[in-house]
Design a protein around this motif. Structure first.
Motif, PDB file in Angstrom:
ATOM      1  N   ASP A 179      11.481  -6.194 -13.171  1.00 44.78           N
ATOM      2  CA  ASP A 179      10.638  -7.342 -12.787  1.00 44.78           C
ATOM      3  C   ASP A 179       9.171  -7.044 -13.069  1.00 44.78           C
ATOM      4  O   ASP A 179       8.439  -7.888 -13.581  1.00 44.78           O
ATOM      5  CB  ASP A 179      10.827  -7.686 -11.308  1.00 44.78           C
ATOM      6  CG  ASP A 179      12.214  -8.241 -10.993  1.00 44.78           C
ATOM      7  OD1 ASP A 179      12.953  -8.588 -11.932  1.00 44.78           O
ATOM      8  OD2 ASP A 179      12.557  -8.313  -9.797  1.00 44.78           O
ATOM      9  N   ARG A 180       8.749  -5.824 -12.715  1.00 45.90           N
ATOM     10  CA  ARG A 180       7.366  -5.424 -12.972  1.00 45.90           C
ATOM     11  C   ARG A 180       7.063  -5.466 -14.464  1.00 45.90           C
ATOM     12  O   ARG A 180       6.037  -5.991 -14.890  1.00 45.90           O
ATOM     13  CB  ARG A 180       7.125  -4.008 -12.433  1.00 45.90           C
ATOM     14  CG  ARG A 180       5.714  -3.488 -12.695  1.00 45.90           C
ATOM     15  CD  ARG A 180       5.631  -1.983 -12.792  1.00 45.90           C
ATOM     16  NE  ARG A 180       6.487  -1.484 -13.845  1.00 45.90           N
ATOM     17  CZ  ARG A 180       7.053  -0.275 -13.846  1.00 45.90           C
ATOM     18  NH1 ARG A 180       6.836   0.554 -12.848  1.00 45.90           N
ATOM     19  NH2 ARG A 180       7.818   0.119 -14.845  1.00 45.90           N
ATOM     20  N   ASP A 181       7.978  -4.943 -15.257  1.00 41.76           N
ATOM     21  CA  ASP A 181       7.761  -4.916 -16.701  1.00 41.76           C
ATOM     22  C   ASP A 181       7.711  -6.325 -17.292  1.00 41.76           C
ATOM     23  O   ASP A 181       6.947  -6.577 -18.226  1.00 41.76           O
ATOM     24  CB  ASP A 181       8.826  -4.070 -17.391  1.00 41.76           C
ATOM     25  CG  ASP A 181       8.602  -2.577 -17.203  1.00 41.76           C
ATOM     26  OD1 ASP A 181       7.505  -2.191 -16.718  1.00 41.76           O
ATOM     27  OD2 ASP A 181       9.509  -1.795 -17.524  1.00 41.76           O
ATOM     28  N   GLU A 182       8.510  -7.231 -16.759  1.00 39.35           N
ATOM     29  CA  GLU A 182       8.457  -8.624 -17.239  1.00 39.35           C
ATOM     30  C   GLU A 182       7.081  -9.233 -16.949  1.00 39.35           C
ATOM     31  O   GLU A 182       6.529  -9.951 -17.777  1.00 39.35           O
ATOM     32  CB  GLU A 182       9.565  -9.470 -16.601  1.00 39.35           C
ATOM     33  CG  GLU A 182      10.945  -9.163 -17.152  1.00 39.35           C
ATOM     34  CD  GLU A 182      11.035  -9.330 -18.654  1.00 39.35           C
ATOM     35  OE1 GLU A 182      10.570 -10.357 -19.193  1.00 39.35           O
ATOM     36  OE2 GLU A 182      11.589  -8.423 -19.313  1.00 39.35           O
ATOM     37  N   LYS A 183       6.531  -8.923 -15.783  1.00 36.96           N
ATOM     38  CA  LYS A 183       5.182  -9.402 -15.461  1.00 36.96           C
ATOM     39  C   LYS A 183       4.153  -8.789 -16.414  1.00 36.96           C
ATOM     40  O   LYS A 183       3.260  -9.475 -16.907  1.00 36.96           O
ATOM     41  CB  LYS A 183       4.809  -9.050 -14.017  1.00 36.96           C
ATOM     42  CG  LYS A 183       5.551  -9.833 -12.962  1.00 36.96           C
ATOM     43  CD  LYS A 183       5.134  -9.379 -11.571  1.00 36.96           C
ATOM     44  CE  LYS A 183       5.939 -10.039 -10.483  1.00 36.96           C
ATOM     45  NZ  LYS A 183       5.567  -9.538  -9.144  1.00 36.96           N
TER      46      LYS A 183
END
Length: 137
Positions: free
Chosen positions: A95-99
């Protein structure tokens, strides 16, 4: 990407194991302290002010969610379900990487994944053990 996430999860699991065994005085850093540490490494990305603010938010959310998982694990008592924890941490990292993909340029994100993220993981001991290192004497 899966390999990097798996390595991150393994590193975090190692930290959890050390903490469960007393940790030798190890004190977990706050999300803000961890954000400060990662920001020192992000200098190489040359982020603009807007990217920096959004990036800070993404990392702070990630670290707070991580802490919540660890707190729930500690409150649960008994032996932690490492597979469940690993799955949760992997989802958080994804999720962090998608952000971050939405914040960083392709080049910045690539540098984050290949160079900076590995440097943010807890370092494991193991080098410099005693005995003969199998050298060519």
């Amino acid at each position: 990407m899966k390999k990097a996430i798996l390595l991150l999860v393994i590193a975090i699991s190692g930290v959890l194991a050390v903490q469960a065994q007393g940790g030798g005085g190890y004190q977990r850093r706050t999300p803000e302290e961890r954000l400060k540490m990662v920001k020192e490494k992000l200098v190489d990305l040359n982020l603009d002010k807007g990217q920096t603010a959004k990036s800070d938010s993404a990392f702070l959310d990630y670290y707070k969610a991580q802490d919540k998982i660890f707190e729930e694990m500690r409150a649960g008592g008994g032996a932690p379900d490492r597979d469940a924890i690993r799955e949760k941490i992997m989802k958080l990292a994804g999720d962090r990487d998608e952000k971050l993909k939405k914040i960083y340029t392709d080049e910045q994100f690539k540098k984050w994944k290949e160079t900076i993220e590995p440097a943010t993981r807890p370092q494991r001991g193991g080098g410099g053990r005693g005995g003969n290192g199998g050298g060519n004497n």
